[in-house]
Structure formats: C-alpha cells, structure tokens
Design a protein around this motif. Structure first.
Motif, mmCIF file in Angstrom:
data_model
loop_
_atom_site.group_PDB
_atom_site.id
_atom_site.type_symbol
_atom_site.label_atom_id
_atom_site.label_comp_id
_atom_site.label_asym_id
_atom_site.label_seq_id
_atom_site.Cartn_x
_atom_site.Cartn_y
_atom_site.Cartn_z
ATOM 1 N N LEU A 99 51.957 54.828 -42.097
ATOM 2 C CA LEU A 99 51.695 54.126 -43.078
ATOM 3 C C LEU A 99 51.282 56.075 -44.118
ATOM 4 O O LEU A 99 50.137 56.247 -43.408
ATOM 5 C CB LEU A 99 50.571 53.724 -43.603
ATOM 6 C CG LEU A 99 50.477 52.527 -42.462
ATOM 7 C CD1 LEU A 99 49.631 51.625 -42.340
ATOM 8 C CD2 LEU A 99 52.204 51.863 -43.480
ATOM 9 N N LEU A 100 52.582 56.527 -44.282
ATOM 10 C CA LEU A 100 51.768 57.627 -44.905
ATOM 11 C C LEU A 100 52.002 57.630 -46.722
ATOM 12 O O LEU A 100 52.816 57.576 -47.599
ATOM 13 C CB LEU A 100 53.230 59.072 -44.421
ATOM 14 C CG LEU A 100 53.501 58.938 -43.285
ATOM 15 C CD1 LEU A 100 54.980 59.927 -43.263
ATOM 16 C CD2 LEU A 100 52.494 59.310 -42.521
ATOM 17 N N ASP A 101 50.508 58.470 -46.804
ATOM 18 C CA ASP A 101 50.265 58.305 -48.228
ATOM 19 C C ASP A 101 49.913 59.493 -48.734
ATOM 20 O O ASP A 101 49.212 60.940 -48.469
ATOM 21 C CB ASP A 101 48.761 57.625 -48.164
ATOM 22 C CG ASP A 101 48.095 56.958 -49.986
ATOM 23 O OD1 ASP A 101 49.224 57.628 -50.737
ATOM 24 O OD2 ASP A 101 47.329 56.881 -50.089
ATOM 25 N N GLU A 102 50.763 60.746 -49.677
ATOM 26 C CA GLU A 102 51.324 61.421 -50.055
ATOM 27 C C GLU A 102 50.947 62.186 -49.253
ATOM 28 O O GLU A 102 50.423 63.821 -49.179
ATOM 29 C CB GLU A 102 50.301 61.747 -51.153
ATOM 30 C CG GLU A 102 50.123 61.137 -52.936
ATOM 31 C CD GLU A 102 51.442 60.718 -53.635
ATOM 32 O OE1 GLU A 102 51.604 61.977 -52.668
ATOM 33 O OE2 GLU A 102 51.838 60.737 -54.507
ATOM 34 N N PRO A 103 52.227 62.543 -48.504
ATOM 35 C CA PRO A 103 52.400 63.550 -46.916
ATOM 36 C C PRO A 103 52.513 64.992 -47.248
ATOM 37 O O PRO A 103 51.891 66.571 -46.914
ATOM 38 C CB PRO A 103 52.797 63.074 -46.168
ATOM 39 C CG PRO A 103 54.304 62.356 -46.613
ATOM 40 C CD PRO A 103 53.394 61.184 -48.262
ATOM 41 N N THR A 104 53.115 64.630 -48.440
ATOM 42 C CA THR A 104 53.306 66.521 -48.651
ATOM 43 C C THR A 104 52.673 67.146 -50.046
ATOM 44 O O THR A 104 52.811 68.226 -50.131
ATOM 45 C CB THR A 104 55.007 65.819 -49.881
ATOM 46 O OG1 THR A 104 55.048 65.298 -50.995
ATOM 47 C CG2 THR A 104 56.319 65.281 -48.795
ATOM 48 N N ASN A 105 51.600 66.760 -50.290
ATOM 49 C CA ASN A 105 50.408 67.210 -51.106
ATOM 50 C C ASN A 105 50.145 68.791 -50.662
ATOM 51 O O ASN A 105 50.334 69.283 -51.767
ATOM 52 C CB ASN A 105 49.736 65.991 -51.657
ATOM 53 C CG ASN A 105 49.793 65.674 -52.604
ATOM 54 O OD1 ASN A 105 51.007 65.413 -53.178
ATOM 55 N ND2 ASN A 105 49.212 64.294 -52.354
ATOM 56 N N HIS A 106 50.010 68.140 -49.265
ATOM 57 C CA HIS A 106 49.951 69.816 -49.360
ATOM 58 C C HIS A 106 50.315 71.159 -48.236
ATOM 59 O O HIS A 106 50.113 71.722 -47.379
ATOM 60 C CB HIS A 106 47.979 69.472 -47.956
ATOM 61 C CG HIS A 106 48.054 68.949 -48.409
ATOM 62 N ND1 HIS A 106 46.744 69.650 -49.832
ATOM 63 C CD2 HIS A 106 46.945 68.128 -48.486
ATOM 64 C CE1 HIS A 106 45.945 68.775 -49.851
ATOM 65 N NE2 HIS A 106 46.089 67.041 -49.531
ATOM 66 N N LEU A 107 52.265 69.978 -48.309
ATOM 67 C CA LEU A 107 53.296 71.414 -47.548
ATOM 68 C C LEU A 107 54.205 72.092 -48.841
ATOM 69 O O LEU A 107 53.971 71.598 -49.205
ATOM 70 C CB LEU A 107 53.839 70.618 -46.923
ATOM 71 C CG LEU A 107 53.047 68.747 -46.338
ATOM 72 C CD1 LEU A 107 54.737 68.206 -45.187
ATOM 73 C CD2 LEU A 107 52.140 69.940 -44.855
ATOM 74 N N ASP A 108 54.476 72.952 -47.482
ATOM 75 C CA ASP A 108 54.907 74.081 -48.988
ATOM 76 C C ASP A 108 56.691 73.011 -48.740
ATOM 77 O O ASP A 108 57.252 72.690 -48.588
ATOM 78 C CB ASP A 108 54.975 75.480 -47.894
ATOM 79 C CG ASP A 108 55.556 75.947 -47.013
ATOM 80 O OD1 ASP A 108 56.157 75.039 -46.314
ATOM 81 O OD2 ASP A 108 54.434 75.766 -46.167
#
Length: 647
Positions: A186-195
């Motif tokens: 269950l992933l809630d906005e996992p890319t918010n802190h990724l480049d």
C-alpha cells in the motif's frame, strides 16, 4: 487476497464512502485515483488496519502481510542507515541470533556423545536450514541493492539517520518496506521524495514484484508504467477499470458518453410511451394498448447517469509585470554546510521568458541554489537578480509552513491586502474551497488541499519570476494538469525544481542537471534530457572500461611507480581475493542453474506441479538473482583493483 465489502465511512455528518466493494487479487497492480479529499489515503489506512469503517468490512487473510507506506510518518532517528534498513529482517535476525547462541554453546561443551548435545546440533542444523531457505545468506546483498537503488551511496550506509533530511529518511522507510517483501504493498505517494533516477529504479522493482500493489500517485508516467487496473473514488463511490491511468481516462470518457447516449434514448422512449398513454387513456378502443404500454413502462430498468464531480481548480496567474532581459546572473557561486560542499563555482544565466527545470539526485543542491536565488542562504560568489524582477517562491515544504490552527479563510485573510480582501470568498471558491469548507482548520486538510491553499497565497501578488520547488507534491491529476496549463500560459519566467516527468514534459524548454557539485545545461525538454543522459551514461561506461587497459603515458607511469611495495602487495592481495570470490560465485551460479533446469523438467510434468515444488522453485530463482547481483558487484570491485594495478 483482500476483500473490501460494502464499506461506509462518515466524517462529522459527511459520507466519505457510501458503500462500495472490490477485491484485490494476487499480482494486481491497482492505481487509486480521485481528486484531493476523495478518500484515497483514507482507503489505504482502512486496508492497512489503521482505520475502521462505520459499516461493512475489510477482510484480510490471516497469513497475508500488508506493507503500508503513508504520506507522512513518525521517523526513528537512533541508528545508522544500514542498521535501520536491517530492521526489515527482524524475524530473520532473531533466527540468526539463536543460531549464533547455539553455536557458542556447542563450542564450550565437551559432552559430545550425550543426547542433549546431539539435540543441540539438530536444533542448530534445523534453524540454519530454515535461515538459508528464507534467504538469510542474501539479506545483506538485498539491503545494499535496495539502498543504492533508492539513491544512497555506499558511503552513506554508516551515517546516522539524523544527518539526513526528512525526504531521505522517508526513503529509508521505503527501503525497509521493500525489503520486507509483503504480500500487498500500500503505497501513498511514494515518489514525493524521490529523484528521477530513483523513480525509474522503483518502477522496475514494482513491475517485477510478485505481490499485489495498491498505489496512490499523482505521477502519471509512474502510474502508467506500473498499474494495470485503476479504481476511481468519486463522491463516495468507486469505478473499477482494468486499465492503467491513461487508458482509464479514455475508457471513462467513452463510458460516460455511452451512458449519456443510452439515457437520452431511454428518456425519449419513456416520453413517447407516456404521451401515448396520456393521449388514449380514456378511449375504450385503445384500452388494451394503453394497459400494455403502462406495463411496459413499469418494467423499464431506468438508466441513471453516474454523478460526476465537476469541482475543479480555477487557476490563472496574474499577468507578469515588465522586467529586464536578465532575470538571474550567477558567477562562481559556491555553498557548503560545514565541511560538506554542495555547490562549487556555479555559473547560471537565466533570461526573461525562459522556463527551466532543475533536476538531479536529492542532495545535489537543487533546492540550495533555488534558496540562494531567493537570498535565503549565505554563499560565496556573485548572485545578481535582474532589473524589476519580482519573485514568487513556492518552497518544497510550503504547505507545512501554514498555521495549522487557522481556518482556510483566516489563512488567506491574514495575507490579503487592498481590493483583494473584498474578493476572498470568490478566490477561495476558484481554489475549490466553498461553503463550510472555508471554516475548516488547516490541520484537517489533505496534503493536496494544503498545497492549493499555499498556491493561492502565492497568487495574491503579481510576479514575473516564479521559483517553484516540487509544486506538484500532493496535487491530484486534474489540479496538476490545470497548474501545468497555467504555467504554460504564464507570461513571465519560470524555474521549476521537480522530478515529475509528465508535468515537466511540454512545459520546460531547458534542463539544468545537478551532479557532483556542478550544473550542466541541457537544451530541450525533459524527455530529451533523459535520452541524452542515457547516451552519456553509456559513453561514461565505455570510458571506464577503456581505463582498465595499462596506462602508457609517461605521467601515469611516474605516478604508478610512486606506489610503495606495501601498496602494490595490498592491491595484488585484493585482486586475488576478488578473483576467488568471482570463481566461488560462478560455481554457485552454475549449481543453481542446474537445479533450476532440473526443476523445470519436473514442473513440465503436471503430476509434479504441487505447491511446495512451485514455492521451492521460486526461492531457488530468487537465490540465483541475488547470487548474480553479488557476482556483478564482485566484477566491479575486481575491475576497480585492476585499474589500480598498472605496473
């Protein structure tokens, strides 16, 4: 695998979920979509067990492991990065501790012939077999592979987590979750802190993952590359499509058109039937036909058009005031935090009307340079802002800077001046805050609602240079598209720090890449940059391979001859060690490949196709993958030592 059954949820008299059901199957790739506040994050909390519905139930089989990554979480800051990542293997480490304890006990005892000693050996053997079966000998390679994939350097592994920003600590939590290998992600906005590079690595990981995935993301490219099913939450109901996001948008539009067409046809039929009944109701000669039409009308299964949420952001930046041709001119700008140098001798020239993107790995200085432009950080070198340049700044944590105890209306009223004060409610309505919503406290707003509120504050004063650091975090798809169009239409200059490929595509006309304390200018759009960057990486790899050949220049020879006998001895020792490790791993790979080949033949016979064999087959394949990864690392290390041996 997971069953959501007639779920209803009420918040203070408002029905968030009005009763819906769906099932999550093994290997499902589900993207949850809907506007901010529709309930996407709430649904993930309910499936993970952190929240219970008012009515209905969520059924999760007893042995199913749920891995949940919320948008925000309480972070633990007491260990190193590597130690924190190891916590994903709690059970495995407990077994390892038991094995070590048993081995210590066996080493100190001398009653080799007793039953209790033999029992000790058996317990140690059983635990060791179980440890190896669940991947005990591979977990360290798993940790390394995952941390590197998420952007950590190997030199970061022994650093305390307190040394990292909140975004990097969220990556550690994501790493722990990935390493646990749950049955359902269950992933809630996992890319918010990724480049961008880490997002692409995560895409590959999730595409090849064996479990089910439920994903909330406003990164369209990320959703399209991973999901095969889309569930839309709208006005308390769900709509389930067997398609990725882009295809869902098409199917949704087609479905509504067909629904409207069918509704109109049915309404015409109903109207014609009612007209016939009213016209001939009192004529005896038509009594039979009238009764027939009445029964026909009663049997019609009435088509209803799905209620559509038409609320949308009404966003348009004020016209940009006139400015000079030069917006920003930087020469030899450098910035260090203590001993850590982030930027070194940066030259930057931004002209009026340019729309540029800052991209690169986190920690490479993108936000730092943006804050230097805003005159928020001390630095060395020259930073000049052009004539009559008025800057509007949206910080990465802008939404978190709002006063949580103020209402939406108070937040805007506090910063509004002049004639704007008479139009506050109209402005709030344009940003989808209407009626009682303006009296909501900031602390109860969703991430997207806070971002909209912060964006509204930015637009209260006309500017000609927008500096925006991750403005799309938490914004829903529709709001992102509207923001993108508003930025395209903006007549001023734009600097965007963003990792959202779809958002940047068609918006920016040049890209600055941050790498190794420097910046590099790439003319063109974001996908042109990604293509050029891949080509450049291949060239770098070729150059690296070429450097493994013996050096021939006189300068290099002198340098190499300066190596001491002890240094040469150490290099030779490391090369031999690497060669042995490579040989051992190649032998393991050959053995595992033979094992898989044998099992392939067994599985070809339907009589052998039992669950235990399939399970063992998958474990052997995973072991082979890990061994191959270790072999690749060993090859890299061997080449590094060979490069040093040039005498």
């Amino acid at each position: 695998m997971v069953s959501v059954e007639q779920v209803k949820l009420n918040f203070g008299g408002f029905d968030l979920f009005k009763g819906f059901s769906f099932k999550v199957n093994p290997r499902d790739r589900i993207g949850l979509t809907g506007k901010n506040g529709a309930g996407k994050s709430t649904l993930l909390k309910m499936i993970s067990g952190y929240l219970s519905p008012n009515e209905g139930s969520i059924v999760v089989p007893k042995d199913t492991i749920i891995g949940y990554l919320p948008q925000t979480m309480i972070l633990n800051d007491t260990q190193t990065v590597y130690e924190e990542a190891r916590l994903a293997f709690k059970e495995l480490l407990k077994i390892e501790k038991k094995i070590n304890k048993l081995n210590e006990e066996m080493a100190t005892r001398t009653d080799y012939e007793t039953d209790s000693y033999h029992d000790l050996i058996q317990r140690s053997t059983d635990l060791t077999d179980h440890f190896n079966l669940i991947g005990g000998h591979n977990y360290e390679a798993d940790i390394e592979q995952t941390l590197v994939g998420l952007g950590f350097k190997r030199s970061d592994f022994n650093r305390q987590t307190t040394e990292f920003s909140g975004g990097w600590r969220m990556r550690i939590e994501l790493a722990k979750l990935l390493l646990r290998k749950p049955d359902v992600f269950l992933l809630d906005e996992p890319t918010n802190h990724l480049d961008i590079e880490s997002i692409q690595w995560l895409e590959d990981f999730l595409k090849n993952y064996n479990g089910a995935i439920i994903l909330v993301s406003h990164d369209r490219a990320f959703l399209d590359n991973i999901t095969t099913r889309t569930i839309e939450i709208s006005l308390g109901q769900i709509y389930d499509y067997k398609a990725n996001y882009s295809k869902y948008v098409e199917l949704r539009a087609e479905r509504r058109e067909q629904q409207i067409a069918a509704y109109r046809n049915q309404q015409k039929t109903i109207q014609d039937t009612e007209d016939f009944i009213n016209r001939f109701r009192y004529q005896a000669t038509k009594a039979v036909q009238v009764q027939s039409r009445i029964k026909q009308l009663e049997k019609i299964d009435r088509i209803e058009i799905d209620e559509e949420d038409n609320s949308r952001l009404n966003l348009r930046f004020p016209p940009a005031p006139h400015s000079g041709k030069i917006i920003v001119e930087a020469k030899s700008v450098s910035k260090s935090y203590g001993e850590l140098e982030v930027l070194k001798n940066i030259d930057l020239y931004i002209e009026k009307g340019e729309k540029i993107a800052f991209v690169g790995k986190n920690g490479e200085g993108k936000t730092t340079l943006a804050r230097i432009i805003m005159d928020e950080l001390e630095h060395t070198g020259k930073m000049k802002i052009g004539h009559n340049v008025k800057i509007g700044y949206f910080a990465q944590n802008q939404a978190d800077l709002l006063d949580a105890d103020k209402t939406v209306l108070e937040t805007i009223d506090h910063v509004a001046v002049g004639d704007v004060r008479t139009k506050i409610r109209d402005i709030l309505g344009a940003f989808m805050f209407s009626g009682d919503e303006v009296d909501k406290k900031v602390k109860v707003l969703s991430g997207g609602e806070r971002t909209r509120l912060s964006m509204m504050r930015l637009m209260l004063e006309p500017v000609n240079f927008l500096v925006m650091d991750e403005p799309t975090n938490h914004l829903d798809m529709r709001s992102k598209e509207i923001l993108k169009q508003a930025l395209i239409d903006f007549t001023g200059t734009i600097l965007l720090v963003s990792h959202d490929r779809e958002f940047l595509d068609g918006l920016v006309n040049c890209v600055y890449e941050f790498r190794n304390k420097k910046i590099k200018h790439h003319p063109g759009g974001i996908y042109e940059f990604i293509r050029d960057r891949k080509i450049e990486s291949l060239k770098e790899l070729e150059q690296k391979q070429n450097t493994s050949k013996p050096a021939s220049s006189k300068k290099e020879s002198v340098s190499n001859n300066e190596l001491s006998f002890e240094e040469k001895k150490e290099i030779n020792k490391s090369i031999k060690k690497a060669e042995k490790q490579i040989g051992d791993l190649e032998a393991d790979i050959a053995k595992l490949e033979k094992q898989i080949e044998k099992m392939d033949k067994q599985l070809a016979n339907p009589q052998n196709a039992d669950e235990s064999l399939f399970s063992e087959y998958e474990k052997v394949k995973r072991t082979l993958e890990q061994t191959m990864y270790e072999w690749e690392i060993s090859i890299e290390q061997f080449e590094e030592w060979q490069n040093k041996k040039t005498w």
